[in-house]
Design an enzyme around this catalytic site. Structure first.
Site, PDB file in Angstrom:
ATOM      1  N   GLU A   3       0.883  -1.170   0.000  1.00  0.00           N
ATOM      2  CA  GLU A   3       0.000   0.000   0.000  1.00  0.00           C
ATOM      3  C   GLU A   3       0.919   1.219   0.000  1.00  0.00           C
ATOM      4  OE1 GLU A   3      -2.229   0.852   3.578  1.00  0.00           O
ATOM      5  OE2 GLU A   3      -3.552   2.221   2.508  1.00  0.00           O
ATOM      6  N   ARG A   6       5.960 -12.812   9.224  1.00  0.00           N
ATOM      7  CA  ARG A   6       6.699 -11.603   8.878  1.00  0.00           C
ATOM      8  C   ARG A   6       8.022 -11.573   9.631  1.00  0.00           C
ATOM      9  NH1 ARG A   6       2.748  -7.849  10.265  1.00  0.00           N
ATOM     10  NH2 ARG A   6       3.654  -6.687   8.548  1.00  0.00           N
ATOM     11  N   LYS A  19       4.605   0.356  10.694  1.00  0.00           N
ATOM     12  CA  LYS A  19       4.501   1.587   9.924  1.00  0.00           C
ATOM     13  C   LYS A  19       4.164   2.766  10.819  1.00  0.00           C
ATOM     14  CE  LYS A  19       3.507   0.615   5.161  1.00  0.00           C
ATOM     15  NZ  LYS A  19       2.519   0.290   4.144  1.00  0.00           N
TER      16      LYS A  19
END
Length: 568
Positions: free
Chosen positions: A42, A267, A277
RNA sequence: UGUCCGAUGGUGUAAUUGGUAACACAACUGAUUCUGGAUCAGUCGAGUCCAGGUUCGAGCCCUGGUCGGACAACCA
């Protein structure tokens, strides 16, 4: 045992679970043996080392199985996304060494198709326009044990839904007043199946579609269909999307379109840093670090500015492996991969970070010799360069001790050492200030040891680096330490501030003396400052005033011995 | 609490899919070296979360538990 089994067995063994799935699919002729992956960020932030793992995984699979890998921007929420991020993401993927071969796609490319898909769901009575508020939807959704209460709008007619959905798109309604919802299973133990929202109204400009739309699809509704439209065979994502998979598959089945397969992996987490983020954004916007490319950050651009090489990052991604178990990888492994790569390629130079003046008392005043120095002992083709040598030099303050401990091989009163590439010198005297700090040392040199070897065959225990005082160039050097003082700063309990674990000394700026050849060093070039570490040229450099970042120190068994008390 | 997922040396990953735990990093020892770097050789270190079961044989299969994680945004 034949050589063939020796080779084939380990190769088979080393497949990770995703490769095993892919190979099984190929064997079964699924998707006509085609392998097609995608990297779907994104564009709402900068990429970090965690994304690098995903990039290497996806593009790696494409390469390994003769397939393709798309770059797709998941731009379904215009309130958070910007072109700036799109540009940086493309730059970072390219820098890592991967090529999407022109297949640069956007979820927003599919807005029209997605809209038609939604109409299809409405016609199949699998979607309806809901006028409940976000809060109402949330409370009526129930809990895992308590089934949801049906929306009063759930049984609208197809025609009414079609009409309302069209008017949503036409901009007749204010933000959040209506949503399009899938009609699935209000009692499902999987909360994602309890009539999830497909579209929301947002009168917000989109960085690519502008004002063309005021309704935007949700991730769950857009992602799988985008995969499907692109013919993605293996859609790889992180573990937290595991619960979304039933929904992902539900859409593809209901729409009767190409069945991409979602596979989840764990992850990447790395010690002493944060990857979320939100936290990275906060560090940047609050000024706790300078920018997204601050060399202390685990962002790709930060690592690049720090001096990391794409090869080292790819090697790292390779070594951490792929599995479904949560993991925290030691930063030491990343640094190992870096040193391994830089050792092969970085040119060696001499720099003194903490200078101590040395006067060679028997060396002629005013004389300057150009001494041959090897550029890289690991690479004969790197050649040699000239380094000026003169009567007054700087050496590292750490390389002289008046009263040296056991196993100290460097300079001390009466001791002889080698000045790298040049001569053996013996310390004959030193001066101190009022506090007893050494201010200058006096040495004599042995002219017969020119080039660093004694014709009489005598050996010295230590070799130290140096720089000629008059010719040396002043450089700004930025020394970095881990951003956080604890191993897992991400783990801080709810309510506590993760920022309290920030390392106040993560950046130290000093002035150093470097070889004159470095005066016009080119930005981002990697060097090894002999005996100190790898340093790269920061883009802040100007001609004559280079700026260096310490990428990573060399392994230092001496300071380790000191710490372990083995020098007592 | 409901569903889903996971658990193998200090850290990661692997184990020819049921055949007797391997590789890397870290650590340690020695050799070598004009970088206390690099290189080379070697050592240490888990019996696979627990308890049962199936089997000639289980890290892999079954049952039950423990611990950890994900999910209950009109974020992705």
């Amino acid at each position: 045992m034949s050589e063939i089994t020796d080779k084939t067995v380990p190769e088979y063994k080393s497949l990770n679970f995703i490769e095993q799935i892919v190979e099984e699919d190929i064997r079964n002729g699924k998707n006509e043996g085609r392998v097609h992956t995608r990297f779907p960020p994104e564009p709402n932030g900068y990429l970090h080392i965690g994304h690098a793992k995903s990039i290497c995984l996806n593009f790696g699979l494409g390469l390994k199985y003769n397939g393709k890998t798309n770059l797709r921007f998941d731009d379904t929420n215009p309130s958070k996304e910007e072109q700036e991020y799109v540009d940086s993401i493309k730059e970072d993927v390219r820098w890592l060494g991967f090529d999407w071969e022109g297949r640069e796609f956007y979820a927003s490319d599919y807005f029209e198709t997605l809209y038609e898909f939604a109409q299809k769901l409405i016609r199949k009575e699998l979607a309806y326009v809901c006028e409940l508020s976000a809060e109402q939807i949330s409370t009526m959704r129930g809990t895992p044990n308590v089934p949801a209460t049906p929306s009063p709008f759930r049984e609208r007619s197809v025609d009414e839904n079609l009409d309302l959905f069209g008017r949503m798109r036409a901009g007749e309604f204010p933000d959040s007043s209506h949503t399009l919802r899938a009609k699935i299973d209000l009692a499902s133990p999987n909360m994602h199946m309890r009539d999830p929202v497909l579209y929301r109204i947002m009168h917000v400009d989109h960085h690519r579609t502008g004002t063309a739309w005021c309704i935007y699809p949700m991730y769950d509704y857009a992602h799988g269909q985008s995969d499907s439209l692109e013919g993605i065979t293996h859609s790889i994502c992180t573990l937290e999307f595991e619960v979304h998979r039933p929904l992902y598959e539900w859409f593809l089945r209901a729409l009767e379109i190409f069945p991409s397969r979602q596979i989840e992996f764990a992850r990447l987490n790395v010690t002493y840093t944060v990857m979320s983020k939100r936290k990275l954004l906060e560090l940047v916007t609050s000024g706790l670090v300078k920018a997204w490319d601050d060399p202390r950050l685990p962002t790709i651009c930060g690592l690049r500015r720090r001096g990391y090489t794409p090869q080292s990052i790819r090697e790292f991604a390779d070594r951490v492996g792929v599995a479904k178990r949560e993991n925290v990888i030691s930063i030491a492994l990343l640094e190992h991969c870096l040193r391994e790569d830089l050792n092969k390629r970085a040119l060696r130079v001499m720099a003194v970070l903490n200078p101590l003046k040395v006067v060679i008392t028997n060396y002629p005043e005013g004389k300057v010799e150009e001494i041959d120095a090897v550029n890289n002992p690991e690479d004969a083709e790197a050649g040699k360069r000239k380094v000026p040598f003169s009567r007054e030099l700087y050496i590292e303050r750490d390389d002289f001790i008046i009263d040296p401990p056991k196993k100290f091989y460097r300079l001390a009163p009466g001791r002889e050492v080698r000045l790298r590439y040049s001569y053996f010198v013996t310390c004959v005297d030193y001066k101190t200030d009022a506090e007893g700090n050494v201010t200058e040392i006096h040495c004599t040199y042995d002219p017969a040891t020119y080039g660093g070897n004694a014709p009489d065959g005598r050996k010295v225990q230590g070799t130290i680096h140096w720089v000629s005082a008059a010719e040396a160039v002043k450089a700004e050097v930025r020394l970095y330490e881990p951003l956080f003082m604890i191993e897992s700063p991400e783990d801080v309990p709810e309510g506590e501030d993760y920022k309290q674990n920030l390392n106040p000394d993560s950046l130290k700026v000093i002035t150093a003396f470097v070889e004159p050849g470095l005066a016009d060093a080119v930005a981002l070039t990697n060097y090894q400052f002999e005996r100190l570490g790898y340093f790269n040229v920061d883009p802040d450099s100007v001609s004559g005033s280079p700026v260096f970042n310490r990428t990573v120190t060399l392994k230092d068994s001496w300071s380790k011995m000191e710490k372990d008390g083995k020098t007592q």
